[in-house]
Write an enzyme that holds these catalytic residues in place. Structure first.
Site, PDB file in Angstrom:
ATOM      1  N   LYS A  53       0.844  -1.207   0.000  1.00 36.21           N
ATOM      2  CA  LYS A  53       0.000   0.000   0.000  1.00 36.21           C
ATOM      3  C   LYS A  53       0.876   1.254   0.000  1.00 36.21           C
ATOM      4  O   LYS A  53       0.621   2.200  -0.755  1.00 36.21           O
ATOM      5  CB  LYS A  53      -0.938  -0.010   1.220  1.00 36.21           C
ATOM      6  CG  LYS A  53      -2.045  -1.054   1.106  1.00 36.21           C
ATOM      7  CD  LYS A  53      -2.805  -1.250   2.415  1.00 36.21           C
ATOM      8  CE  LYS A  53      -3.807  -2.401   2.268  1.00 36.21           C
ATOM      9  NZ  LYS A  53      -4.490  -2.747   3.509  1.00 36.21           N
ATOM     10  N   GLN A  97      -4.233  -1.143   9.801  1.00 33.43           N
ATOM     11  CA  GLN A  97      -4.229  -2.473   9.207  1.00 33.43           C
ATOM     12  C   GLN A  97      -4.841  -3.489  10.176  1.00 33.43           C
ATOM     13  O   GLN A  97      -4.462  -3.549  11.348  1.00 33.43           O
ATOM     14  CB  GLN A  97      -2.783  -2.875   8.841  1.00 33.43           C
ATOM     15  CG  GLN A  97      -2.678  -4.205   8.137  1.00 33.43           C
ATOM     16  CD  GLN A  97      -3.346  -4.217   6.763  1.00 33.43           C
ATOM     17  OE1 GLN A  97      -3.266  -3.258   6.003  1.00 33.43           O
ATOM     18  NE2 GLN A  97      -4.030  -5.305   6.438  1.00 33.43           N
ATOM     19  N   ASP A 120     -10.460   3.594   4.187  1.00 35.58           N
ATOM     20  CA  ASP A 120     -10.794   2.168   4.070  1.00 35.58           C
ATOM     21  C   ASP A 120     -12.306   1.972   3.980  1.00 35.58           C
ATOM     22  O   ASP A 120     -12.776   0.911   3.586  1.00 35.58           O
ATOM     23  CB  ASP A 120     -10.282   1.419   5.314  1.00 35.58           C
ATOM     24  CG  ASP A 120      -9.176   0.424   4.985  1.00 35.58           C
ATOM     25  OD1 ASP A 120      -8.970   0.137   3.795  1.00 35.58           O
ATOM     26  OD2 ASP A 120      -8.521  -0.056   5.923  1.00 35.58           O
TER      27      ASP A 120
END
Ligand code: NAP
Length: 283
Positions: A53, A97, A120
């Site tokens: 990412k 994460q 997200d």
């Protein structure tokens, strides 16, 4: 194979080039889109994901900070870090994460992220926005699937879409996005009694289970479009999806490969969301 491939790498390259162009426009105005990625603990898969990412951000001209913390970090410390990033004007997107260590309440941490920086799309405000059709950030994996359908010019209006899987990050938001485009949507899960009876009715099938060969050729109507979200290992240790790719590829009209399908699109949509967060902050 008769189905046409929907190439996630090629589509990603096009979308990332657009992100890079728009990022440059913002930079010309003195704004560098910034993503903070927080990793707690040393989960090996998570380490690979966050590295990918961060690299993707940098390759597209976005500013990206990777913050790595020991598994012993407390929930209060992580919440404090998220709150500091909420106030940091150089950061437009915050990604924590998952999974987090068991002593940290992941939902509490996600709810601490400002919805304006929730790239997200996991915050309850983002979920509510998707549910009600209001602007907000869409979870990256189903958003990437929608972009793949758009790329092949697929009109979902009146089509029957079957989503296999009902997780909060893939299956449920996927179903809502398909519904928003006027598909008739069926959601299947582990308690669905006759999965094949459902999938045989589908014009579009999205498989998001996490189990090999959940979808085989005999379960697919000829000409259906099949998107494979799953990420599994076959007995030889090779990455594969939920779909029997060789078999279903003889029946479907379009199919996504694994690897090289939905996976790269997930990261691409994270870049798109981060860029949009920066653009929204700039108006
Ligand atoms: P998850 O939270 O484990 O959800 C899996 C879903 O599959 C559940 O809703 C479960 O039903 C359903 N299911 C399990 N067995 C089934 C069966 N035999 N028939 C029908 N449904 C069944 O997983 P997830 O986070 O949604 O992820 C799904 C897969 O996508 C995983 O392989 C994951 O690694 C992959 N993934 C890929 C990407 C990417 O970028 N490519 C991103 C995210 C996830 P119940 O709800 O009844 O338990």
């Amino acid at each position: 194979m008769t189905a046409q491939l929907i190439d996630g790498n090629a589509l990603s390259a096009r979308l990332r080039a657009d992100v890079a162009r728009r990022a440059q426009t913002l930079k010309d105005r003195g704004i560098v889109p910034g993503l903070a990625v927080l990793l707690v603990g040393d989960n090996p898969a998570s380490q690979v994901y966050v590295r990918n990412k961060v690299k993707a951000c940098q390759d597209s001209g976005l500013h990206s900070v990777l913050e790595k913390y020991e598994a012993s970090m407390t929930e209060a410390q992580l919440l404090a870090r998220v709150e500091a990033l909420n106030r940091d004007p150089s950061i437009h997107g915050i990604l924590v994460q998952l999974p987090l260590p068991p002593h940290i309440d992941a939902q509490k941490v996600i709810e601490a992220i400002s919805p304006a920086k929730d790239v997200d799309g996991f915050h309850i405000a983002s979920a509510g926005a998707l549910m009600t059709g209001l602007p907000g950030f869409w979870p990256c994996t189903p958003y990437g699937c929608m972009k793949m359908l758009e790329a092949i010019g697929y009109d979902l209006k009146g089509k029957h879409a079957v989503v296999i899987g009902r997780s909060n990050i893939v299956g449920k938001p996927m179903a809502l996005m398909l519904l928003q485009q006027d598909a008739t949507v069926t959601i299947c899960h582990s308690r669905t009694q006759d999965l094949k009876a459902q999938t045989l009715q589908a014009d579009v099938i999205v498989a998001a289970v996490g189990r090999r060969n959940v979808l085989t050729a005999d379960m697919v109507k000829p000409g259906a479009v099949v998107l494979d979200v799953g990420m599994n290992r076959n007995p030889e240790g090779k990455l594969c999806g939920d779909v029997d790719f060789a078999g279903v590829g003889e029946v479907a009209s379009y199919i996504t490969p694994v690897p090289g399908g939905v996976g790269p699109m997930t990261i691409t949509m994270l870049l798109v969301n981060t860029l949009e967060a920066a653009e929204r902050s700039a108006v």
